[in-house]
Motif scaffolding. Structure first.
Motif, mmCIF file in Angstrom:
data_model
loop_
_atom_site.group_PDB
_atom_site.id
_atom_site.type_symbol
_atom_site.label_atom_id
_atom_site.label_comp_id
_atom_site.label_asym_id
_atom_site.label_seq_id
_atom_site.Cartn_x
_atom_site.Cartn_y
_atom_site.Cartn_z
ATOM 1 N N ASN A 153 0.810 -1.226 0.000
ATOM 2 C CA ASN A 153 0.000 0.000 0.000
ATOM 3 C C ASN A 153 0.843 1.277 0.000
ATOM 4 O OD1 ASN A 153 1.050 -0.176 2.537
ATOM 5 N ND2 ASN A 153 -0.915 -0.058 3.637
ATOM 6 N N GLN A 154 2.148 1.135 -0.282
ATOM 7 C CA GLN A 154 3.017 2.307 -0.289
ATOM 8 C C GLN A 154 3.366 2.774 -1.710
ATOM 9 O OE1 GLN A 154 6.025 2.563 3.064
ATOM 10 N NE2 GLN A 154 5.969 0.345 2.734
ATOM 11 N N VAL A 155 2.646 2.271 -2.700
ATOM 12 C CA VAL A 155 2.958 2.619 -4.086
ATOM 13 C C VAL A 155 2.850 4.125 -4.305
ATOM 14 C CG1 VAL A 155 2.275 2.323 -6.497
ATOM 15 C CG2 VAL A 155 2.241 0.364 -4.942
ATOM 16 N N LYS A 156 1.740 4.706 -3.838
ATOM 17 C CA LYS A 156 1.536 6.146 -4.046
ATOM 18 C C LYS A 156 2.612 6.960 -3.321
ATOM 19 C CE LYS A 156 -1.987 9.757 -3.859
ATOM 20 N NZ LYS A 156 -3.381 10.097 -3.484
ATOM 21 N N ALA A 157 2.966 6.544 -2.115
ATOM 22 C CA ALA A 157 3.994 7.258 -1.351
ATOM 23 C C ALA A 157 5.354 7.159 -2.043
ATOM 24 C CB ALA A 157 4.075 6.696 0.065
ATOM 25 N N PHE A 158 5.651 5.981 -2.575
ATOM 26 C CA PHE A 158 6.907 5.792 -3.315
ATOM 27 C C PHE A 158 6.945 6.710 -4.531
ATOM 28 C CE2 PHE A 158 9.151 3.492 -6.779
ATOM 29 C CZ PHE A 158 10.430 3.472 -6.235
ATOM 30 N N LYS A 159 5.846 6.740 -5.259
ATOM 31 C CA LYS A 159 5.758 7.605 -6.439
ATOM 32 C C LYS A 159 6.005 9.064 -6.054
ATOM 33 C CE LYS A 159 2.235 9.297 -9.675
ATOM 34 N NZ LYS A 159 0.817 9.189 -10.091
ATOM 35 N N GLU A 160 5.371 9.518 -4.995
ATOM 36 C CA GLU A 160 5.499 10.929 -4.584
ATOM 37 C C GLU A 160 6.923 11.251 -4.125
ATOM 38 O OE1 GLU A 160 3.254 13.171 -5.059
ATOM 39 O OE2 GLU A 160 1.808 11.709 -5.811
ATOM 40 N N GLN A 161 7.553 10.316 -3.401
ATOM 41 C CA GLN A 161 8.909 10.584 -2.919
ATOM 42 C C GLN A 161 9.910 10.642 -4.073
ATOM 43 O OE1 GLN A 161 10.569 8.821 0.565
ATOM 44 N NE2 GLN A 161 8.565 8.311 1.448
ATOM 45 N N VAL A 162 9.735 9.759 -5.055
ATOM 46 C CA VAL A 162 10.631 9.803 -6.222
ATOM 47 C C VAL A 162 10.397 11.075 -7.024
ATOM 48 C CG1 VAL A 162 11.265 8.666 -8.393
ATOM 49 C CG2 VAL A 162 10.813 7.281 -6.365
ATOM 50 N N LEU A 163 9.140 11.532 -7.087
ATOM 51 C CA LEU A 163 8.835 12.774 -7.808
ATOM 52 C C LEU A 163 9.530 13.982 -7.186
ATOM 53 C CD1 LEU A 163 5.045 12.491 -8.754
ATOM 54 C CD2 LEU A 163 6.942 12.910 -10.315
ATOM 55 N N SER A 164 9.882 13.877 -5.920
ATOM 56 C CA SER A 164 10.567 14.993 -5.252
ATOM 57 C C SER A 164 12.039 15.076 -5.623
ATOM 58 C CB SER A 164 10.424 14.866 -3.731
ATOM 59 O OG SER A 164 11.137 13.730 -3.258
ATOM 60 N N LEU A 165 12.576 14.038 -6.304
ATOM 61 C CA LEU A 165 13.968 14.072 -6.728
ATOM 62 C C LEU A 165 14.136 15.124 -7.825
ATOM 63 C CD1 LEU A 165 14.740 10.225 -6.901
ATOM 64 C CD2 LEU A 165 15.359 11.829 -5.082
ATOM 65 N N PRO A 166 15.265 15.831 -7.843
ATOM 66 C CA PRO A 166 15.430 16.950 -8.782
ATOM 67 C C PRO A 166 15.425 16.544 -10.257
ATOM 68 C CG PRO A 166 17.483 16.467 -7.620
ATOM 69 C CD PRO A 166 16.411 15.685 -6.938
ATOM 70 N N ASN A 167 15.797 15.290 -10.573
ATOM 71 C CA ASN A 167 15.893 14.877 -11.979
ATOM 72 C C ASN A 167 14.652 14.157 -12.480
ATOM 73 O OD1 ASN A 167 17.320 14.718 -14.460
ATOM 74 N ND2 ASN A 167 17.926 12.611 -14.011
ATOM 75 N N VAL A 168 13.579 14.113 -11.686
ATOM 76 C CA VAL A 168 12.348 13.407 -12.077
ATOM 77 C C VAL A 168 11.267 14.431 -12.374
ATOM 78 C CG1 VAL A 168 10.580 11.760 -11.365
ATOM 79 C CG2 VAL A 168 12.971 11.391 -10.715
ATOM 80 N N GLU A 169 10.674 14.276 -13.549
ATOM 81 C CA GLU A 169 9.711 15.262 -14.043
ATOM 82 C C GLU A 169 8.272 14.854 -13.773
ATOM 83 O OE1 GLU A 169 8.508 16.402 -18.539
ATOM 84 O OE2 GLU A 169 10.602 16.767 -18.026
ATOM 85 N N SER A 170 7.919 13.587 -14.050
ATOM 86 C CA SER A 170 6.546 13.114 -13.835
ATOM 87 C C SER A 170 6.573 11.604 -13.636
ATOM 88 C CB SER A 170 5.643 13.478 -15.022
ATOM 89 O OG SER A 170 6.120 12.875 -16.216
ATOM 90 N N ALA A 171 5.420 11.035 -13.235
ATOM 91 C CA ALA A 171 5.369 9.596 -12.955
ATOM 92 C C ALA A 171 3.953 9.082 -13.152
ATOM 93 C CB ALA A 171 5.835 9.314 -11.528
ATOM 94 N N THR A 172 3.867 7.784 -13.464
ATOM 95 C CA THR A 172 2.569 7.127 -13.592
ATOM 96 C C THR A 172 2.692 5.689 -13.113
ATOM 97 O OG1 THR A 172 0.773 6.574 -15.142
ATOM 98 C CG2 THR A 172 3.010 6.392 -15.977
ATOM 99 N N VAL A 173 1.598 5.125 -12.629
ATOM 100 C CA VAL A 173 1.565 3.736 -12.170
ATOM 101 C C VAL A 173 0.610 2.967 -13.072
ATOM 102 C CG1 VAL A 173 1.115 2.180 -10.240
ATOM 103 C CG2 VAL A 173 1.952 4.499 -9.801
ATOM 104 N N SER A 174 1.117 1.904 -13.705
ATOM 105 C CA SER A 174 0.265 1.127 -14.616
ATOM 106 C C SER A 174 0.931 -0.200 -14.927
ATOM 107 C CB SER A 174 0.042 1.899 -15.928
ATOM 108 O OG SER A 174 -0.684 1.114 -16.850
ATOM 109 N N SER A 175 0.101 -1.199 -15.250
ATOM 110 C CA SER A 175 0.625 -2.485 -15.729
ATOM 111 C C SER A 175 0.771 -2.476 -17.242
ATOM 112 C CB SER A 175 -0.314 -3.628 -15.323
ATOM 113 O OG SER A 175 -0.350 -3.763 -13.928
ATOM 114 N N PHE A 176 0.275 -1.417 -17.877
ATOM 115 C CA PHE A 176 0.229 -1.370 -19.340
ATOM 116 C C PHE A 176 1.082 -0.228 -19.857
ATOM 117 C CE2 PHE A 176 -3.651 -3.224 -17.742
ATOM 118 C CZ PHE A 176 -3.728 -4.401 -18.471
ATOM 119 N N LEU A 177 2.018 -0.578 -20.740
ATOM 120 C CA LEU A 177 2.943 0.401 -21.295
ATOM 121 C C LEU A 177 2.944 0.282 -22.816
ATOM 122 C CD1 LEU A 177 5.897 -0.223 -18.820
ATOM 123 C CD2 LEU A 177 4.198 1.609 -18.712
ATOM 124 N N PRO A 178 3.304 1.351 -23.513
ATOM 125 C CA PRO A 178 3.272 1.312 -24.983
ATOM 126 C C PRO A 178 4.425 0.526 -25.595
ATOM 127 C CG PRO A 178 4.010 3.452 -24.236
ATOM 128 C CD PRO A 178 3.614 2.697 -23.012
#
Length: 810
Positions: free
Chosen positions: A487-512
């Motif tokens: 249940n920490q997926v959203k928290a992980f996403k938000e913490q990584v987004l705070s890194l200076p070299n990360v612009e955006s993020a998404t969580v999905s099982s489906f990728l292009p």
């Protein structure tokens, strides 16, 4: 007699070291290349032949057209296998596999997880169909009970070391416990199932007992009884469709099988031999990525070409130098030699040279095999201990020697001794000249074809790499197995987004990328007729998916947290809008079902249309796609700003280990994911270019030898011309002109053949480069330049010779 033949042959080979070297080196290169390609072809053709009764095992494939989509599937419905077993006594046994994808696994008494990349559910009949030996466990009980697993010898060592795994448990995905009921031998690397190391019991899997004839999810294999004709058995699929699928269609669509077919849709089943799967199947839901029979044919032809060019070199040089052996033939005949003895003498020389070349070829192939394995991504072993290999190799060496030396032997042995000794015979007859010229043309026809092929393959691979895909795959970091965060997926996403070299993020099982696919049928609300349905992929995404992938909206909008109604919203692509036939899809309602059992209908409102983007291989046209909001914790994807990528990965890994201790950190980059899809084409391109280069080198060796012979034969003529005032340029042009004519003829013959072959290869891609006239012009010009450079060396050398030296013996 043979000893005498060998002695004279050896003396002749030593006497003419330059031509002996050209022959042996050229022939050995051709034989070594042919040997490596043959090992590759044999390796590709050997897949799945190690299974007992492999000739009686077939897979059921499905071809479906429905809702504007054509699907070619390696899977079938869940009830099909055992329905066939029940209804048709010709079938000895059946088995189904269902892919689960990757899973985290660990012993229940450990804390560190390991990742299993290819986990499959399997029926308990697996070991009755596929003769994979069980090293531990009972073949009748393995996979028979729910929540049991059979693991490979590799996995047994990985999880249990030297302990016996039987009866011990594994925790999968930190949720479900499975008891090990068997340890199987590692499935052969030469099988289309070579990566399967863990089989889970199909028993107890809910989706395997739905009796759903419309949902295709199971790789289905049939073992026929002895003597059954599979092609004839295929006819039974029609009666099975009428008996079972027609009933399902009436319940699902309210339409009969005939009505569905009349609307242009269809459902067809076919049987594919097990041994054909690796090379002749590229369907959706393959157990593993397969090879391609087209490439096997291409390389087999290239091997024949290489060997042919090498043999042509031998014949050309031997025939060209026939004048130097003419007096020898005359003296031998005058002293009583029979023509048959002369033929034997010359064939002995040819075969001896062929075996020298074969020995050198073996050495070259042995030393080059590790490089070739790396290039072809193979693990081919040199078959030193294989008696058949040596028998075939020695036989090939003998045949090549006889064939390559046959014309020179028969040509030289027919000279009349009296005419030869009186110098009244034309030693350079028209026949030998025509043959030699024809062989040079043949060599360069092949060279032109290979140069064109190399250029087209390179351009297509470059096109794949640079084509605009409709999304941005660069600087995209994919962190796998997000479900391990619980249940920490959203928290992980938000913490990584705070890194200076990360612009955006998404969580999905489906990728292009072509690795993810889920097909669903949708209908306009109020229009559940079979001719109104649309079949499209349905991807569960979050609010940031469109932004992170940098997809472009054609109309409407993407998902937005400020709109609560987006929970039942749907975004479709332009291809789906076209199939639906809506001029303005925004606000229109469509519905589908959450599960294959048709128990839960969901109505969606179209809120946006995204511009088409490539989510499958460029071999296929862009199909219909839909995006819905739904929690799917397969992967977390981060778009980076382009800074220090290794540093960013290290920071993300540190956060992962802090939030998910004991869980493996697996990541990849999306551009690498994309490249992997075309890895086989890249390998083929590299191999093709390598052997095309070798073929050109062999051809140039022959041309070099011929130009040397021509310059030698016309030495006095060149001396006379120089005395009369001819310049070096004049003489070089004179000697090069006849070869240039032959190259031009080769270009005219080779270009249309190359066009046909490469057009056929490109037809496998829905998106590809066009064949332009300039590609053939460049290939022809390159062939001319290569030929002139090869010939010019000897021509310039002859032109620069002091005429006094060339005329003093006159």
């Amino acid at each position: 007699m043979l000893k005498n033949y060998l002695k004279i042959a050896w003396r002749n080979l030593r006497k003419h070291k330059f031509y002996t070297f050209l022959n042996i080196f050229g022939l050995s290169l051709g034989l070594a290349s042919c040997l490596l390609i043959t090992l590759y072809v044999v390796d590709e053709l050997s897949y799945d032949r190690s299974f007992g009764h492999a000739d009686r095992i077939y897979r059921v494939n499905a071809d479906i057209r429905f809702g504007g989509a054509d699907m070619s599937l390696a899977v079938a419905p869940d009830p099909l296998a055992f329905t066939l077993k029940k209804d048709y006594p010709q079938i000895e046994q059946v088995v189904r596999l269902r892919e689960n994808g990757s899973m985290l696994a660990r012993r229940t008494n450990r804390t560190e997880n390991l990742k299993e990349d290819h986990v499959f559910y399997a029926d308990s009949t697996f070991f009755q169909v596929f003769s994979v030996p069980l090293l531990e466990g009972d073949i009748k009980k393995a996979l028979a009970e729910p929540r049991t697993a059979v693991i490979s010898e590799r996995d047994a060592a990985k999880y249990f070391g030297k302990e016996s795994p039987i009866g011990k448990t594994l925790l999968l995905d930190n949720e479900v416990t499975y008891t090990v009921s068997g340890v199987m031998e590692n499935i052969s690397a030469h099988s289309h199932m070579h990566d399967v190391d863990m089989l889970l019991s199909m028993s107890g899997l809910e989706s395997s007992r739905q009796n759903d004839w419309g949902s295709h999810n199971f790789n289905t294999y049939i073992l026929f009884r002895e003597g059954v004709d599979a092609k004839q058995f295929e006819r039974n699929f029609e009666s099975m469709l009428v008996k079972y699928t027609d009933k399902w269609l009436r319940a699902f669509l309210g339409a009969s099988l005939d009505e569905v077919r009349k609307s242009g849709s269809y459902l067809k089943y076919s049987l594919q031999p097990l041994t054909d799967i690796h090379l002749r199947s590229d369907r959706t839901a393959e157990v593993n990525a397969n090879g391609n029979i087209q490439y096997v044919y291409i390389f087999a032809v290239v091997a024949v070409f290489l060997l042919s060019i090498a043999c042509v070199n031998f014949m050309n040089l031997a025939t060209a130098r026939s004048a130097n052996r003419a007096k020898e033939v005359g003296v031998r005949k005058a002293l009583g030699s029979e023509r048959s003895s002369l033929i034997s003498q010359f064939l002995t020389e040819s075969v001896m040279l062929s075996f020298f070349s074969l020995a050198l070829a073996m050495l070259i192939a042995y030393l080059a095999l590790p490089l070739f394995n790396n290039l072809a991504s193979k693990q081919i072993a040199f078959p030193i201990a294989n008696v058949w290999f040596w028998a075939i190799a020695l036989t090939t060496g003998g045949i090549v020697g006889v064939l390559a030396g046959s014309y020179p032997a028969f040509f030289l042995s027919k000279f009349k001794p009296l005419k030869v000794l009186k110098n009244t015979i034309e030693l350079e007859g028209k026949g030998s000249g025509y043959l030699r010229n024809g062989l040079v043309v043949f060599q360069f026809v092949i060279s032109v074809m290979l140069i064109v092929g190399t250029g087209v393959i390179h351009r297509q691979l470059n096109y794949i790499q640079t084509k605009k895909l409709g999304f941005n795959k660069d600087q995209m970091l994919i962190v796998n197995d997000a479900y391990a965060l619980d249940n920490q997926v959203k928290a992980f996403k938000e913490q990584v987004l705070s890194l200076p070299n990360v612009e955006s993020a998404t969580v999905s099982s489906f990728l292009p990328t072509p690795s993810s696919r889920t097909d669903h049928t949708f209908f306009p609300v109020g229009q559940m007729q079979q001719d109104k349905g649309i079949n499209m992929q349905k991807w569960a995404v979050d609010y940031d998916f469109v932004k992170t992938m940098q997809l472009k909206m054609a109309s409407g909008r993407a998902f937005d947290e400020s709109f609560p109604s987006d929970s039942t919203g749907i975004v479709i692509n332009e291809a789906a809008a076209k199939v639906l036939g809506y001029a303005d899809p925004i606000g229109k309602k469509i519905f589908g079902y959450e599960d294959a059992a048709l128990k839960k209908r969901v109505d969606y409102t179209i809120i946006g249309v995204v511009k088409n983007f490539h989510f499958e291989s460029l071999r296929k046209n862009i199909g219909a796609l839909s995006l819905i909001l739904y929690k799917s914790n397969g992967s977390v994807v981060f778009r980076m700003k382009g800074g220090d990528a290794p540093q960013t990965v290290g920071q993300v890994e540190a956060l992962w280990k802090k939030m998910a201790p004991g869980q493996p950190f697996n990541y990849r980059f999306m551009d690498q994911d994309f490249d992997n899809v075309y890895r086989s084409e890249q390998r083929v391109g590299e191999i093709f270019i390598t052997f095309a280069t070798i073929s050109i080198i062999i051809g140039c060796l022959g041309l070099f030898g011929l130009s040397a012979f021509t310059a030698e034969r016309r030495t006095k003529e060149i001396g006379v011309r120089k005395v009369l005032g001819a310049s070096v340029v004049n003489i070089v042009a004179l000697l090069s002109k006849e070869f240039l004519k032959l190259i031009l003829i080769a270009i005219v013959i080779g270009s249309p053949i190359a066009w046909f072959g490469m057009n056929y290869w490109l037809s496998d891609f829905a998106y590809h480069v066009d064949l332009a006239w300039w590609m053939f012009a460049v290939a022809g010009l390159l062939a001319i330049v290569i030929a002139l450079l090869t010939v010019s060396f000897q021509s310039v050398k002859a032109a620069l010779m002091n005429p006094v030296k060339s005329l003093k013996s006159e």
